[in-house]
Design a protein around this motif. Structure first.
Motif, PDB file in Angstrom:
ATOM      1  N   GLY A  77      33.583  30.698  27.183  1.00  0.00           N
ATOM      2  CA  GLY A  77      33.754  32.074  26.733  1.00  0.00           C
ATOM      3  C   GLY A  77      33.331  33.148  27.698  1.00  0.00           C
ATOM      4  O   GLY A  77      33.273  34.324  27.325  1.00  0.00           O
ATOM      5  N   GLY A  78      33.060  32.796  28.943  1.00  0.00           N
ATOM      6  CA  GLY A  78      32.653  33.794  29.925  1.00  0.00           C
ATOM      7  C   GLY A  78      33.824  34.661  30.374  1.00  0.00           C
ATOM      8  O   GLY A  78      34.934  34.171  30.558  1.00  0.00           O
ATOM      9  N   VAL A  79      33.567  35.958  30.553  1.00  0.00           N
ATOM     10  CA  VAL A  79      34.592  36.908  30.994  1.00  0.00           C
ATOM     11  C   VAL A  79      34.013  37.794  32.093  1.00  0.00           C
ATOM     12  O   VAL A  79      32.982  38.444  31.903  1.00  0.00           O
ATOM     13  CB  VAL A  79      35.090  37.797  29.835  1.00  0.00           C
ATOM     14  N   ALA A  80      34.691  37.826  33.246  1.00  0.00           N
ATOM     15  CA  ALA A  80      34.327  38.719  34.347  1.00  0.00           C
ATOM     16  C   ALA A  80      35.339  39.852  34.392  1.00  0.00           C
ATOM     17  O   ALA A  80      36.544  39.605  34.525  1.00  0.00           O
ATOM     18  CB  ALA A  80      34.318  37.963  35.668  1.00  0.00           C
ATOM     19  N   ILE A  81      34.874  41.095  34.298  1.00  0.00           N
ATOM     20  CA  ILE A  81      35.744  42.268  34.315  1.00  0.00           C
ATOM     21  C   ILE A  81      35.507  42.990  35.639  1.00  0.00           C
ATOM     22  O   ILE A  81      34.402  43.473  35.909  1.00  0.00           O
ATOM     23  CB  ILE A  81      35.461  43.168  33.105  1.00  0.00           C
ATOM     24  N   LEU A  82      36.563  43.062  36.461  1.00  0.00           N
ATOM     25  CA  LEU A  82      36.427  43.515  37.846  1.00  0.00           C
ATOM     26  C   LEU A  82      37.367  44.675  38.141  1.00  0.00           C
ATOM     27  O   LEU A  82      38.478  44.749  37.624  1.00  0.00           O
ATOM     28  CB  LEU A  82      36.725  42.362  38.803  1.00  0.00           C
ATOM     29  N   ASN A  83      36.921  45.554  39.026  1.00  0.00           N
ATOM     30  CA  ASN A  83      37.691  46.728  39.427  1.00  0.00           C
ATOM     31  C   ASN A  83      38.783  46.329  40.411  1.00  0.00           C
ATOM     32  O   ASN A  83      38.507  45.962  41.554  1.00  0.00           O
ATOM     33  CB  ASN A  83      36.750  47.755  40.065  1.00  0.00           C
ATOM     34  N   ALA A  84      40.028  46.430  39.970  1.00  0.00           N
ATOM     35  CA  ALA A  84      41.156  46.054  40.813  1.00  0.00           C
ATOM     36  C   ALA A  84      41.336  47.005  41.988  1.00  0.00           C
ATOM     37  O   ALA A  84      41.987  46.644  42.985  1.00  0.00           O
ATOM     38  CB  ALA A  84      42.435  46.015  39.978  1.00  0.00           C
ATOM     39  N   ASP A  85      40.782  48.207  41.903  1.00  0.00           N
ATOM     40  CA  ASP A  85      40.961  49.211  42.946  1.00  0.00           C
ATOM     41  C   ASP A  85      39.898  49.139  44.036  1.00  0.00           C
ATOM     42  O   ASP A  85      39.956  49.904  45.003  1.00  0.00           O
ATOM     43  CB  ASP A  85      40.950  50.612  42.315  1.00  0.00           C
ATOM     44  N   ASP A  86      38.924  48.260  43.898  1.00  0.00           N
ATOM     45  CA  ASP A  86      37.852  48.100  44.887  1.00  0.00           C
ATOM     46  C   ASP A  86      37.958  46.707  45.497  1.00  0.00           C
ATOM     47  O   ASP A  86      37.661  45.708  44.819  1.00  0.00           O
ATOM     48  CB  ASP A  86      36.488  48.293  44.213  1.00  0.00           C
ATOM     49  N   PRO A  87      38.397  46.580  46.752  1.00  0.00           N
ATOM     50  CA  PRO A  87      38.608  45.248  47.350  1.00  0.00           C
ATOM     51  C   PRO A  87      37.382  44.349  47.307  1.00  0.00           C
ATOM     52  O   PRO A  87      37.515  43.136  47.096  1.00  0.00           O
ATOM     53  CB  PRO A  87      39.014  45.578  48.788  1.00  0.00           C
ATOM     54  N   LEU A  88      36.192  44.914  47.519  1.00  0.00           N
ATOM     55  CA  LEU A  88      34.986  44.088  47.515  1.00  0.00           C
ATOM     56  C   LEU A  88      34.666  43.566  46.121  1.00  0.00           C
ATOM     57  O   LEU A  88      34.130  42.464  45.964  1.00  0.00           O
ATOM     58  CB  LEU A  88      33.798  44.886  48.068  1.00  0.00           C
ATOM     59  N   VAL A  89      34.991  44.347  45.100  1.00  0.00           N
ATOM     60  CA  VAL A  89      34.782  43.883  43.727  1.00  0.00           C
ATOM     61  C   VAL A  89      35.850  42.874  43.341  1.00  0.00           C
ATOM     62  O   VAL A  89      35.555  41.825  42.762  1.00  0.00           O
ATOM     63  CB  VAL A  89      34.777  45.071  42.745  1.00  0.00           C
ATOM     64  N   ARG A  90      37.084  43.180  43.672  1.00  0.00           N
ATOM     65  CA  ARG A  90      38.172  42.275  43.317  1.00  0.00           C
ATOM     66  C   ARG A  90      37.965  40.895  43.928  1.00  0.00           C
ATOM     67  O   ARG A  90      38.294  39.875  43.309  1.00  0.00           O
ATOM     68  CB  ARG A  90      39.504  42.872  43.785  1.00  0.00           C
ATOM     69  N   ALA A  91      37.391  40.843  45.118  1.00  0.00           N
ATOM     70  CA  ALA A  91      37.156  39.562  45.793  1.00  0.00           C
ATOM     71  C   ALA A  91      36.129  38.701  45.069  1.00  0.00           C
ATOM     72  O   ALA A  91      36.030  37.495  45.314  1.00  0.00           O
ATOM     73  CB  ALA A  91      36.698  39.812  47.225  1.00  0.00           C
ATOM     74  N   MET A  92      35.363  39.305  44.142  1.00  0.00           N
ATOM     75  CA  MET A  92      34.360  38.541  43.400  1.00  0.00           C
ATOM     76  C   MET A  92      34.984  37.548  42.427  1.00  0.00           C
ATOM     77  O   MET A  92      34.284  36.692  41.877  1.00  0.00           O
ATOM     78  CB  MET A  92      33.423  39.494  42.643  1.00  0.00           C
ATOM     79  N   ALA A  93      36.290  37.649  42.216  1.00  0.00           N
ATOM     80  CA  ALA A  93      36.970  36.698  41.331  1.00  0.00           C
ATOM     81  C   ALA A  93      36.775  35.263  41.785  1.00  0.00           C
ATOM     82  O   ALA A  93      36.740  34.332  40.972  1.00  0.00           O
ATOM     83  CB  ALA A  93      38.454  37.036  41.250  1.00  0.00           C
ATOM     84  N   SER A  94      36.615  35.076  43.087  1.00  0.00           N
ATOM     85  CA  SER A  94      36.431  33.716  43.622  1.00  0.00           C
ATOM     86  C   SER A  94      35.018  33.204  43.419  1.00  0.00           C
ATOM     87  O   SER A  94      34.739  32.028  43.684  1.00  0.00           O
ATOM     88  CB  SER A  94      36.773  33.699  45.115  1.00  0.00           C
ATOM     89  N   ARG A  95      34.112  34.072  42.931  1.00  0.00           N
ATOM     90  CA  ARG A  95      32.706  33.683  42.786  1.00  0.00           C
ATOM     91  C   ARG A  95      32.325  33.361  41.344  1.00  0.00           C
ATOM     92  O   ARG A  95      31.146  33.176  41.047  1.00  0.00           O
ATOM     93  CB  ARG A  95      31.802  34.799  43.318  1.00  0.00           C
ATOM     94  N   THR A  96      33.294  33.295  40.453  1.00  0.00           N
ATOM     95  CA  THR A  96      32.955  33.075  39.047  1.00  0.00           C
ATOM     96  C   THR A  96      33.803  31.984  38.428  1.00  0.00           C
ATOM     97  O   THR A  96      34.946  31.752  38.843  1.00  0.00           O
ATOM     98  CB  THR A  96      33.127  34.383  38.240  1.00  0.00           C
ATOM     99  N   LYS A  97      33.236  31.314  37.426  1.00  0.00           N
ATOM    100  CA  LYS A  97      33.966  30.304  36.641  1.00  0.00           C
ATOM    101  C   LYS A  97      34.551  30.927  35.382  1.00  0.00           C
ATOM    102  O   LYS A  97      35.243  30.264  34.627  1.00  0.00           O
ATOM    103  CB  LYS A  97      33.005  29.177  36.237  1.00  0.00           C
ATOM    104  N   ALA A  98      34.255  32.222  35.180  1.00  0.00           N
ATOM    105  CA  ALA A  98      34.675  32.890  33.961  1.00  0.00           C
ATOM    106  C   ALA A  98      36.132  33.347  34.057  1.00  0.00           C
ATOM    107  O   ALA A  98      36.728  33.399  35.128  1.00  0.00           O
ATOM    108  CB  ALA A  98      33.775  34.094  33.694  1.00  0.00           C
ATOM    109  N   LYS A  99      36.687  33.700  32.923  1.00  0.00           N
ATOM    110  CA  LYS A  99      37.997  34.350  32.865  1.00  0.00           C
ATOM    111  C   LYS A  99      37.888  35.696  33.582  1.00  0.00           C
ATOM    112  O   LYS A  99      36.912  36.418  33.412  1.00  0.00           O
ATOM    113  CB  LYS A  99      38.398  34.553  31.404  1.00  0.00           C
ATOM    114  N   VAL A 100      38.890  36.058  34.378  1.00  0.00           N
ATOM    115  CA  VAL A 100      38.858  37.310  35.137  1.00  0.00           C
ATOM    116  C   VAL A 100      39.851  38.308  34.554  1.00  0.00           C
ATOM    117  O   VAL A 100      41.031  37.991  34.364  1.00  0.00           O
ATOM    118  CB  VAL A 100      39.173  37.061  36.623  1.00  0.00           C
ATOM    119  N   ILE A 101      39.359  39.506  34.266  1.00  0.00           N
ATOM    120  CA  ILE A 101      40.173  40.615  33.791  1.00  0.00           C
ATOM    121  C   ILE A 101      40.028  41.752  34.795  1.00  0.00           C
ATOM    122  O   ILE A 101      38.912  42.108  35.178  1.00  0.00           O
ATOM    123  CB  ILE A 101      39.719  41.099  32.397  1.00  0.00           C
ATOM    124  N   LEU A 102      41.158  42.321  35.232  1.00  0.00           N
ATOM    125  CA  LEU A 102      41.135  43.419  36.192  1.00  0.00           C
ATOM    126  C   LEU A 102      41.408  44.746  35.487  1.00  0.00           C
ATOM    127  O   LEU A 102      42.255  44.825  34.597  1.00  0.00           O
ATOM    128  CB  LEU A 102      42.184  43.207  37.280  1.00  0.00           C
TER     129      LEU A 102
END
Length: 471
Positions: A217-242
């Motif tokens: 049930g983990g969810v990572a919510i990341l800023n699609a407009d910030d490249p450094l934040v968007r790149a964090m998708a590779s650092r999580t096992k959670a579902k990613v929402i942009l």
């Protein structure tokens, strides 16, 4: 806090009970560190600070209704004595969070954390009882105290997490493990302490690394407009929402615009539908904050219409953050003096420009702290931006950094009386009191240590005095 006996608390924190006649007595009131906040049933946490020792208030807090102290030494009144009060407070928070049936939402970022946290809290409160970080109490003391304010009725716990180095957020997520983690942006706030934006990104990304997996049930919510934040998708096992204005964002804004008064409006698009938002807050930078809140709310089951209505009605819950006061004489004071970094300074100046169309604008600005080697360049850039946005007059307040602000404005073409450097807050107040005209818009902003909120307050009070005199 959920009701716990003193015996159970002592076991959780590994402490010894002293002067407690009945260990079955329960803590039913808030857990506090300020003796003025004690209520009947409270647990008082006795920290030893540079100026004040909480143990000195032992008798006073018990007389006010505290059932015991969490302390590092016996004090002659009921107390649970531990080796390290801060570690014990964290252990107690971890225990309570595990007992709660609440969904824990944690957020971090270089700018906009508090405003976004306030938006999330107001939106989620429409759905179920919500507890959230008051103000900016986002560190190793404020965060567990917030968690301990949750009760059995709490369904959402929204926690702001700050960091001043690698490992700080990892520590906070260990105290209060989140199910949903939100990263807003990676900017230059505290860059002098971190050493660079990549190091800031490394620290902020500790939040998504701590999340449960998709299956859990983990969810990572990341800023699609910030490249450094968007790149964090590779650092999580959670579902990613942009979220963002990017066409690839799951929750995005279209047709972004500002009203004549400088308030943002946009079309909110979520996977469950679309709806229109017109915010009560000031400045286009709040669009990104609103999208982040919308992404959290969507994941927790709210419809696009419900989210849009809540965002349109949400206000500012924390002081001195784009706090707008209209004086009786028509002068508008924008108090954004709680803190400042290059990103928030630029956003505030753009908001000032939008609010001041066909009106004379003033930017009363001071030092942005903790920028390290970037300080000169960043202050210079802010001074230049004020000129490019056609701010009527820049008042740079303070010492060296203020002179850099004025130098940037001068080099961009602000000559004559378009910019001025004054020594301190009182000098700024004196200048503005003598020169403000009805209809002017004044932005006041600097890092918290500068204390420019006193300028904003003095200008607001001057307007009240003027009204009384006119009557």
């Amino acid at each position: 806090m959920i009701a716990l006996s003193l015996a159970e608390i002592a076991e959780v924190v590994g402490g010894q009970t002293h002067d407690i006649p009945d260990p079955s007595v329960q803590v039913t009131g808030p857990v506090v560190r300020d003796s003025r906040e004690v209520l009947p049933g409270s647990l008082f946490v006795a920290f030893v600070g540079e100026r004040v020792d909480g143990h000195d208030f032992a008798n006073a807090v018990v007389e006010a209704g505290a059932v015991a102290l969490l302390a590092s030494r016996p004090v002659g009144v009921p107390a649970i004595v531990v080796d390290d009060v801060q570690s014990a407070l964290g252990a107690l928070a971890r225990h309570v969070v595990r007992r709660l049936g609440a969904t824990l939402v944690a957020l971090t970022g270089s700018a906009g954390k508090t405003s976004t946290k306030d938006l999330i809290a107001q939106v989620l409160a429409r759905k179920a009882p919500t507890v959230f970080t008051p103000g900016s109490l986002n560190n190793e003391i404020g965060l567990p105290l917030t968690a301990l304010s949750a009760t059995d009725e709490t369904r959402f716990l929204v926690l702001e997490m700050g960091a001043r180095g690698i490992g700080h957020i990892r520590y906070l997520t260990d105290l209060t493990p989140p199910q949903i983690g939100l990263v807003l942006n990676v900017g230059t706030a505290h860059i002098g302490e971190f050493g660079g934006r990549e190091q800031i990104a490394q620290a902020k990304g500790e939040l998504v690394e701590a999340l449960p997996s998709v299956e859990e049930g983990g969810v990572a919510i990341l800023n699609a407009d910030d490249p450094l934040v968007r790149a964090m998708a590779s650092r999580t096992k959670a579902k990613v929402i942009l979220f963002g204005e990017s066409g690839e964002a799951d929750v995005r804004a279209e047709n972004v615009r500002l009203t004549d008064s400088g308030q943002p409006a946009f079309s909110l698009h979520t996977p469950s539908g679309c709806s229109e938002v017109t915010m009560r807050l000031y400045g286009e930078h709040h669009v990104s904050n609103a999208l982040a809140a919308a992404a959290v709310a969507h994941e927790l089951g709210m419809s696009a219409d419900e989210i849009a209505t809540a965002l349109s009605e949400a206000g500012s819950l924390s002081r001195w953050r784009m706090e707008v006061t209209e004086r009786p004489d028509g002068v508008t004071i924008v108090n954004d003096a709680y803190n400042a970094n290059p990103e928030s300074m630029r956003a505030a100046l753009r908001a000032l420009a939008a609010m001041g169309k066909e009106r004379r604008t003033w930017a009363v600005l001071g030092k942005m702290a903790e920028l390290g080697d970037e300080a000169l360049a960043e202050h210079d850039a802010v001074g230049r931006l004020a000129v490019r946005l056609n701010v009527g007059k820049l008042v740079a307040v303070g010492g060296r950094e203020a002179s850099w602000l004025q130098l940037g404005a001068y080099n961009e073409g602000s000559w004559g009386e378009e910019s001025v450097h004054v020594s301190d807050a009182q000098a700024a107040v004196d200048l503005l009191r003598s020169e403000l005209r009805p209809g002017d818009v004044v932005l006041v902003k600097a890092s918290r240590s500068v204390g420019l909120e006193s300028v904003a307050q003095a200008l607001v009070e001057a307007g009240t005095e003027g009204e009384v005199a006119a009557r």
